[in-house]
Write a protein that holds these residues in place. Structure first.
Motif, PDB file in Angstrom:
ATOM      1  N   ASN A  33      -1.200 -23.638 -28.543  1.00 27.44           N
ATOM      2  CA  ASN A  33      -0.240 -24.010 -28.389  1.00 27.44           C
ATOM      3  C   ASN A  33       0.332 -22.639 -29.346  1.00 27.44           C
ATOM      4  O   ASN A  33       0.040 -22.011 -30.055  1.00 27.44           O
ATOM      5  CB  ASN A  33       0.369 -24.735 -29.081  1.00 27.44           C
ATOM      6  CG  ASN A  33      -0.578 -26.188 -29.061  1.00 27.44           C
ATOM      7  OD1 ASN A  33      -0.091 -26.641 -27.574  1.00 27.44           O
ATOM      8  ND2 ASN A  33      -0.801 -27.208 -29.647  1.00 27.44           N
ATOM      9  N   ARG A  79       0.421 -24.085 -23.888  1.00 28.23           N
ATOM     10  CA  ARG A  79       1.754 -25.100 -24.181  1.00 28.23           C
ATOM     11  C   ARG A  79       2.407 -24.536 -25.140  1.00 28.23           C
ATOM     12  O   ARG A  79       3.095 -24.153 -26.192  1.00 28.23           O
ATOM     13  CB  ARG A  79       1.099 -26.348 -24.668  1.00 28.23           C
ATOM     14  CG  ARG A  79       0.649 -26.748 -23.885  1.00 28.23           C
ATOM     15  CD  ARG A  79      -0.338 -28.494 -24.040  1.00 28.23           C
ATOM     16  NE  ARG A  79      -1.121 -28.143 -25.832  1.00 28.23           N
ATOM     17  CZ  ARG A  79      -2.315 -28.045 -25.788  1.00 28.23           C
ATOM     18  NH1 ARG A  79      -3.455 -28.424 -24.264  1.00 28.23           N
ATOM     19  NH2 ARG A  79      -3.096 -28.403 -26.715  1.00 28.23           N
ATOM     20  N   HIS A  80       4.081 -25.109 -24.394  1.00 29.81           N
ATOM     21  CA  HIS A  80       5.606 -24.289 -24.978  1.00 29.81           C
ATOM     22  C   HIS A  80       5.419 -25.156 -26.504  1.00 29.81           C
ATOM     23  O   HIS A  80       5.471 -26.958 -25.974  1.00 29.81           O
ATOM     24  CB  HIS A  80       6.485 -24.562 -24.858  1.00 29.81           C
ATOM     25  CG  HIS A  80       7.934 -23.462 -24.890  1.00 29.81           C
ATOM     26  ND1 HIS A  80       8.619 -23.920 -24.427  1.00 29.81           N
ATOM     27  CD2 HIS A  80       7.688 -23.470 -26.184  1.00 29.81           C
ATOM     28  CE1 HIS A  80       9.448 -23.632 -25.366  1.00 29.81           C
ATOM     29  NE2 HIS A  80       8.855 -23.389 -26.699  1.00 29.81           N
ATOM     30  N   ILE A  81       5.596 -25.434 -27.724  1.00 33.99           N
ATOM     31  CA  ILE A  81       6.228 -25.981 -28.420  1.00 33.99           C
ATOM     32  C   ILE A  81       7.436 -25.589 -29.460  1.00 33.99           C
ATOM     33  O   ILE A  81       7.822 -25.084 -29.778  1.00 33.99           O
ATOM     34  CB  ILE A  81       4.865 -26.420 -29.602  1.00 33.99           C
ATOM     35  CG1 ILE A  81       3.929 -26.918 -29.538  1.00 33.99           C
ATOM     36  CG2 ILE A  81       6.109 -27.405 -31.276  1.00 33.99           C
ATOM     37  CD1 ILE A  81       3.745 -27.704 -28.273  1.00 33.99           C
ATOM     38  N   GLU A 120      -4.948 -23.041 -21.161  1.00 36.32           N
ATOM     39  CA  GLU A 120      -3.563 -24.441 -21.855  1.00 36.32           C
ATOM     40  C   GLU A 120      -4.403 -25.184 -22.914  1.00 36.32           C
ATOM     41  O   GLU A 120      -4.121 -26.849 -23.336  1.00 36.32           O
ATOM     42  CB  GLU A 120      -3.748 -25.174 -20.707  1.00 36.32           C
ATOM     43  CG  GLU A 120      -2.989 -24.321 -19.924  1.00 36.32           C
ATOM     44  CD  GLU A 120      -2.656 -25.503 -18.283  1.00 36.32           C
ATOM     45  OE1 GLU A 120      -1.274 -26.463 -18.531  1.00 36.32           O
ATOM     46  OE2 GLU A 120      -3.340 -25.347 -17.493  1.00 36.32           O
ATOM     47  N   GLU A 121      -5.576 -24.701 -23.934  1.00 32.35           N
ATOM     48  CA  GLU A 121      -6.154 -25.543 -24.562  1.00 32.35           C
ATOM     49  C   GLU A 121      -5.335 -25.216 -26.446  1.00 32.35           C
ATOM     50  O   GLU A 121      -4.998 -25.382 -27.376  1.00 32.35           O
ATOM     51  CB  GLU A 121      -7.293 -24.658 -25.052  1.00 32.35           C
ATOM     52  CG  GLU A 121      -8.120 -25.806 -26.365  1.00 32.35           C
ATOM     53  CD  GLU A 121      -9.399 -25.325 -26.484  1.00 32.35           C
ATOM     54  OE1 GLU A 121     -10.210 -25.675 -27.385  1.00 32.35           O
ATOM     55  OE2 GLU A 121     -10.150 -25.103 -25.037  1.00 32.35           O
ATOM     56  N   LYS A 174      -1.777 -18.528 -19.568  1.00 34.87           N
ATOM     57  CA  LYS A 174      -1.472 -19.716 -19.913  1.00 34.87           C
ATOM     58  C   LYS A 174      -1.375 -20.187 -21.726  1.00 34.87           C
ATOM     59  O   LYS A 174      -2.368 -20.547 -21.977  1.00 34.87           O
ATOM     60  CB  LYS A 174      -0.965 -21.604 -19.007  1.00 34.87           C
ATOM     61  CG  LYS A 174      -1.268 -21.597 -17.400  1.00 34.87           C
ATOM     62  CD  LYS A 174      -2.037 -22.350 -16.700  1.00 34.87           C
ATOM     63  CE  LYS A 174      -1.186 -21.680 -15.355  1.00 34.87           C
ATOM     64  NZ  LYS A 174      -1.301 -23.414 -14.553  1.00 34.87           N
ATOM     65  N   GLU A 181       6.963 -16.482 -22.911  1.00 39.04           N
ATOM     66  CA  GLU A 181       6.970 -16.820 -21.355  1.00 39.04           C
ATOM     67  C   GLU A 181       6.426 -15.213 -20.668  1.00 39.04           C
ATOM     68  O   GLU A 181       5.435 -14.839 -19.628  1.00 39.04           O
ATOM     69  CB  GLU A 181       8.087 -17.640 -21.004  1.00 39.04           C
ATOM     70  CG  GLU A 181       8.111 -18.731 -21.186  1.00 39.04           C
ATOM     71  CD  GLU A 181       6.707 -19.654 -19.747  1.00 39.04           C
ATOM     72  OE1 GLU A 181       6.256 -19.011 -19.765  1.00 39.04           O
ATOM     73  OE2 GLU A 181       6.431 -21.064 -20.738  1.00 39.04           O
TER      74      GLU A 181
END
Length: 326
Positions: free
Chosen positions: A157, A183-185, A154-155, A181, A172
């Protein structure tokens, strides 16, 4: 783990109907009136590149000027709504992609029925999707990207052209199958997404190959892997993600022409035949080959069947990915 969906060429070509290459095409009754071709995506996206490559040939085969109009927003809903509301006379058409049938699965409210409020004319073909990364990311292939995401969860994007789009769901699906995982931008379209990928504001994302090819060639971004089951003749050196440790990963884009509901059979056939003839013209064939697109137009009847089957497939994927938008 999410089961992969397949938007492979085999699926698309299974709906293919024979084209009418030698058929003479009658002109519309008002040759001076332009045809408005609405693209429910931003300029610079894969479908935008395809439409602009074909527009000179379409002007010839339709017998009318073709005006391309980009109407992005809400994952394609804004542009599609404009098509649905237009007069069903063949003067307003839409060139849509997977997002057209994804939207009912991810949005709680829709201003139209994605199948019944449109006249399916033809699924024109398929286009490769590619997972790309910023040039400075310390991962040069899918295995290295997966290892990086596992080591630093999660680091990083990843970008998409919008919440609930095929670009979003394709990324996804990659994360799910790799069990990692990020992060979604979400962005408002492919253009700004690619700009920030090049600038390094986001680290990776899925893009249609025609929309990113020039930046891959220049080295502005790097290819991690193709998303389809097979390599593309337009980029034979890019391995598939399936080759790199995720054998079930297989997703491609597709693009189709639709009109408002209640177009007459005569107008539907005329538009269908014009698009088939345009996409068979030598200049367009050459452009599509260079972009890696597979062109195999379907009949209107098979396009309707394809939309229904794809809508069901994406509904299942959206549920598993827990994607739901207001």
């Amino acid at each position: 783990m999410t089961q992969p969906i397949s938007l492979s060429r085999r699926t698309l070509l299974g709906f293919a109907a024979s084209s009418l290459a030698g058929t003479a095409l009658p002109a519309f009754a008002q040759p001076e009136k332009p045809v408005r071709l609405i693209l429910p995506i931003s300029a610079g996206s894969g479908v935008d590149v395809i439409a602009r490559s074909a527009s000179p040939a379409l002007t010839k085969t339709l017998g009318q000027p073709v005006v391309i109009e980009n109407l992005p927003g809400a994952g394609g809903i804004t542009g599609a709504a404009a098509v649905a509301k237009a007069a069903p006379d063949g003067s307003t058409l839409g060139l849509v992609s997977n997002n057209h049938v994804i939207n009912p699965a991810v949005y709680k409210k829709m201003p139209f029925d994605a199948v019944n409020d449109f006249t399916p004319i033809s699924v024109i073909g398929a286009t490769p999707l590619v997972l790309v990364a910023t040039k400075n990311l310390p991962a040069k292939n899918a295995r290295e990207l997966i290892a990086l995401l596992r080591a630093r969860p999660e680091e990083y994007n990843y970008a998409s052209s919008g919440n609930g789009t095929v670009i979003h769901l394709a990324a996804e699906l990659f994360l799910d199958q790799a069990n990692v995982k990020a992060r979604h931008i979400p962005y408002k379209g492919t253009g700004p997404m690619v700009t920030d990928l090049i600038g390094g504001q986001v680290q990776f994302g899925v893009v249609a190959l025609p929309a990113i090819q020039q930046h891959l060639r220049s080295g502005a971004v790097q290819a991690i892997g193709l998303c389809g089951a097979k390599r593309s003749p337009a980029a034979p050196d890019i391995p598939t993600i399936a080759e790199q440790g995720l054998p079930d990963y297989d997703i491609e884009g597709w693009f189709a022409v639709v009109g408002p509901a209640k177009m007459t059979p005569a107008d539907t056939k005329r538009v269908h035949d014009a698009f088939v003839k345009a996409f068979e013209s030598p200049d367009v064939v050459d452009a599509m080959n260079k972009q890696g697109n597979v062109i195999q137009p379907t009949s209107p009847e098979d396009a309707a069947k394809f939309f229904r089957s794809e809508a069901a497939r994406y509904a299942a994927l959206a549920r598993k990915a827990n994607v739901s938008l207001d």
